[in-house]
Design an enzyme around this catalytic site. Sequence first.
Site, mmCIF file in Angstrom:
data_model
loop_
_atom_site.group_PDB
_atom_site.id
_atom_site.type_symbol
_atom_site.label_atom_id
_atom_site.label_comp_id
_atom_site.label_asym_id
_atom_site.label_seq_id
_atom_site.Cartn_x
_atom_site.Cartn_y
_atom_site.Cartn_z
ATOM 1 C CB ILE A 1 52.790 55.860 15.347
ATOM 2 C CG1 ILE A 1 53.266 54.036 16.188
ATOM 3 C CG2 ILE A 1 52.532 56.909 15.484
ATOM 4 C CD1 ILE A 1 54.602 54.484 17.118
ATOM 5 C CB THR B 1 56.509 52.651 25.768
ATOM 6 O OG1 THR B 1 57.368 52.300 26.008
ATOM 7 C CG2 THR B 1 55.985 53.375 24.326
ATOM 8 C CD GLU C 1 55.108 53.422 4.338
ATOM 9 O OE1 GLU C 1 54.639 53.670 5.924
ATOM 10 O OE2 GLU C 1 55.710 52.815 4.274
ATOM 11 N NE ARG D 1 57.874 52.025 20.832
ATOM 12 C CZ ARG D 1 58.096 52.999 21.644
ATOM 13 N NH1 ARG D 1 57.158 54.669 20.649
ATOM 14 N NH2 ARG D 1 59.148 53.260 22.858
ATOM 15 C CG HIS E 1 18.433 41.435 13.381
ATOM 16 N ND1 HIS E 1 19.458 42.128 12.104
ATOM 17 C CD2 HIS E 1 17.362 42.395 13.595
ATOM 18 C CE1 HIS E 1 18.493 42.909 11.834
ATOM 19 N NE2 HIS E 1 17.689 42.922 12.638
HETATM 20 P P1 NAI Z 1 55.483 50.608 11.738
HETATM 21 O O1 NAI Z 1 56.863 49.911 11.849
HETATM 22 O O2 NAI Z 1 54.457 49.885 12.247
HETATM 23 O O3 NAI Z 1 55.458 51.505 10.843
HETATM 24 C C1 NAI Z 1 56.852 52.189 10.319
HETATM 25 C C2 NAI Z 1 55.802 52.812 8.612
HETATM 26 O O4 NAI Z 1 57.430 53.402 8.388
HETATM 27 C C3 NAI Z 1 56.388 51.873 8.087
HETATM 28 O O5 NAI Z 1 55.047 51.403 6.834
HETATM 29 C C4 NAI Z 1 56.886 51.585 7.667
HETATM 30 O O6 NAI Z 1 57.612 51.307 6.037
HETATM 31 C C5 NAI Z 1 57.398 52.958 7.080
HETATM 32 N N1 NAI Z 1 58.489 54.058 7.252
HETATM 33 C C6 NAI Z 1 60.150 53.343 7.784
HETATM 34 N N2 NAI Z 1 60.813 54.406 7.251
HETATM 35 C C7 NAI Z 1 60.211 55.575 6.397
HETATM 36 C C8 NAI Z 1 60.653 56.917 5.850
HETATM 37 N N3 NAI Z 1 62.360 57.013 5.960
HETATM 38 N N4 NAI Z 1 59.900 57.620 5.385
HETATM 39 C C9 NAI Z 1 58.601 56.931 5.184
HETATM 40 N N5 NAI Z 1 58.297 56.236 5.680
HETATM 41 C C10 NAI Z 1 59.230 55.589 6.147
HETATM 42 O O7 NAI Z 1 55.615 51.624 13.144
HETATM 43 P P2 NAI Z 1 55.434 53.201 14.439
HETATM 44 O O8 NAI Z 1 53.890 53.257 13.306
HETATM 45 O O9 NAI Z 1 56.368 53.232 14.138
HETATM 46 O O10 NAI Z 1 54.845 52.016 15.167
HETATM 47 C C11 NAI Z 1 56.026 51.116 16.248
HETATM 48 C C12 NAI Z 1 55.726 49.799 16.721
HETATM 49 O O11 NAI Z 1 54.220 50.345 17.807
HETATM 50 C C13 NAI Z 1 55.065 49.335 15.888
HETATM 51 O O12 NAI Z 1 55.463 47.989 16.451
HETATM 52 C C14 NAI Z 1 53.533 48.706 15.975
HETATM 53 O O13 NAI Z 1 52.753 47.777 15.812
HETATM 54 C C15 NAI Z 1 53.402 49.473 17.698
HETATM 55 N N6 NAI Z 1 51.575 50.562 17.090
HETATM 56 C C16 NAI Z 1 50.784 49.811 17.796
HETATM 57 C C17 NAI Z 1 49.810 50.517 17.351
HETATM 58 C C18 NAI Z 1 48.673 49.176 17.233
HETATM 59 O O14 NAI Z 1 48.604 48.462 17.236
HETATM 60 N N7 NAI Z 1 47.688 50.581 17.166
HETATM 61 C C19 NAI Z 1 49.761 51.981 17.122
HETATM 62 C C20 NAI Z 1 50.623 52.709 17.323
HETATM 63 C C21 NAI Z 1 51.802 51.925 17.699
#
Ligand code: NAI
Length: 472
Positions: A190, A47, A209, A274, A451
């Site tokens: 994401i 992924t 959210e 996920r 600096h």
């Molecule tokens: P996430 O778990 O970080 O965020 C999902 C969000 O969706 C949460 O804020 C949750 O409250 C919200 N949510 C859940 N159900 C919902 C609904 N029915 N309606 C509205 N909001 C809802 O998951 P995300 O962003 O999909 O990322 C998946 C995984 O990939 C995570 O483990 C993340 O840490 C990882 N990831 C990390 C990144 C980074 O560190 N830069 C970038 C992308 C992904």
Amino acid sequence: MSDDAGTKTHFDLIVIGGGPGGYGAALYGSAAGLDVAVVEMDKVGGTCLHRGCIPAKELLETAHVFRTVGEAARFGVESSAPTLAFGTTMARKAEVVGTLFKGLSGLLKSRKVTMFSGVGTLQADRSVVVAGLDGERTQITGDAVILASGSAPRTIPGFYVDGTRVLTSDEVFELERLPARVAVIGGGAIGCEFASMLADLGSEVTVLEALPQILPTVDKDVVQTVLRSFKGRGITVQTGVQVTGHTPGSTGTTIHIDGAPDLPVDAVIVSVGRRPLSDTLGLDGTGVLVDERGFVEVDELCRTAVDGVWAIGDLIATPGLAHVGYAEAILVIKQLLGEPAIPVDYAKVAWCIYSRPEVAFVGLSEQAARDAGHDVSVAKHRWGGNSRALIIGDGEGMVKVIAEKRPDGSAGELLGVHMSGPWVTELLGQAYLSVNWEATVDDIAHFVQPHPSLSENFGEAVLALTGRSLNS
Ligand code: NAI
């Protein structure tokens, strides 16, 4: 069916899944002299390389370049307003991914890792059967097996992913044109990265959210800086909302939100987390336990319930981050080698979100520290007084340092560092080491940062916690 398996059927280690966890185990293990086989049903890189971290950051970089050119006039660099050649954008993304894929494949080959193409399933006798895409089945055995089959995007009821109106991150990377109006369901890592990227490239974006705060694990003050930036760039953020469904139209779709007006958009991106891919591993009857969410159950050393079988990465209920997968891979290989192995401290892993402004953190937020019973000292430093930030013209965000307050009122151990702003995903390194080495404010304040540099803002924030400061 196998790429380069030959006739060999026994290995020191079999890894099922070639993402960061799996290839990390293969590379680290083979570097230590282990004879390793990797079973992968798609492409090594997983992924992260093909549908996650790498393409996402590449597209965010395009957004950065687009924005920089658009704002160049303030440096006295005049040019016509930039336009986006989306085909070239996507081609460059594919090129970066392709180069890294080639490099990784070459590295595995040079380390003499044996690759099997197909779906690997664990058997009750702990052997692994590889079902090739050509229908051929091969049985291989290993002294140890690491399960690292990763995860896939989750969706929500009523939002069937059709690849045109309803997308997950997988489909966003295959877009042929930029949608004009986008709803992002889920304001996690994401969701915020896509919202930021699409808005900078010209889409009208709404983030929906369910919880009261986007980026729920990030310090509130830091999230406020992200919200301010998003608002300034026309991104609408609705928190505490329930999305109930959508009605597709001839082109886009209309989203229904409980207690709020319908939202017509061209595309919806569902980014609500996920789910682990444990169902492809054939674990029934093997003794490996899976919880009700599909995560493989492991102890703090990534051992499953079956001796000699380990699980790492997004397949287990630990932070879904590529570098956590790497850490778990190293943890397992050290055990296989009979070396001392220290469990990963999941409360202190580095988190980096590559939106604009970037967000990076390690350890506790102020609220989480208070909830955990700590008395805390806090320093918040914005970028306005930082010379390098002023020079590069990027002053959004803040550095916030949370330290234990000692009974005498002085600031002690660093509990957390939460940041937003320019290049904080790179700046996090110092904070990551400080928090993980359980450094105190005095330990860190002793060192002077170069600096002018962005890293001064971290140094200044820590120095301020000694009761004295320099530039602020
Ligand atoms: P996430 O778990 O970080 O965020 C999902 C969000 O969706 C949460 O804020 C949750 O409250 C919200 N949510 C859940 N159900 C919902 C609904 N029915 N309606 C509205 N909001 C809802 O998951 P995300 O962003 O999909 O990322 C998946 C995984 O990939 C995570 O483990 C993340 O840490 C990882 N990831 C990390 C990144 C980074 O560190 N830069 C970038 C992308 C992904």
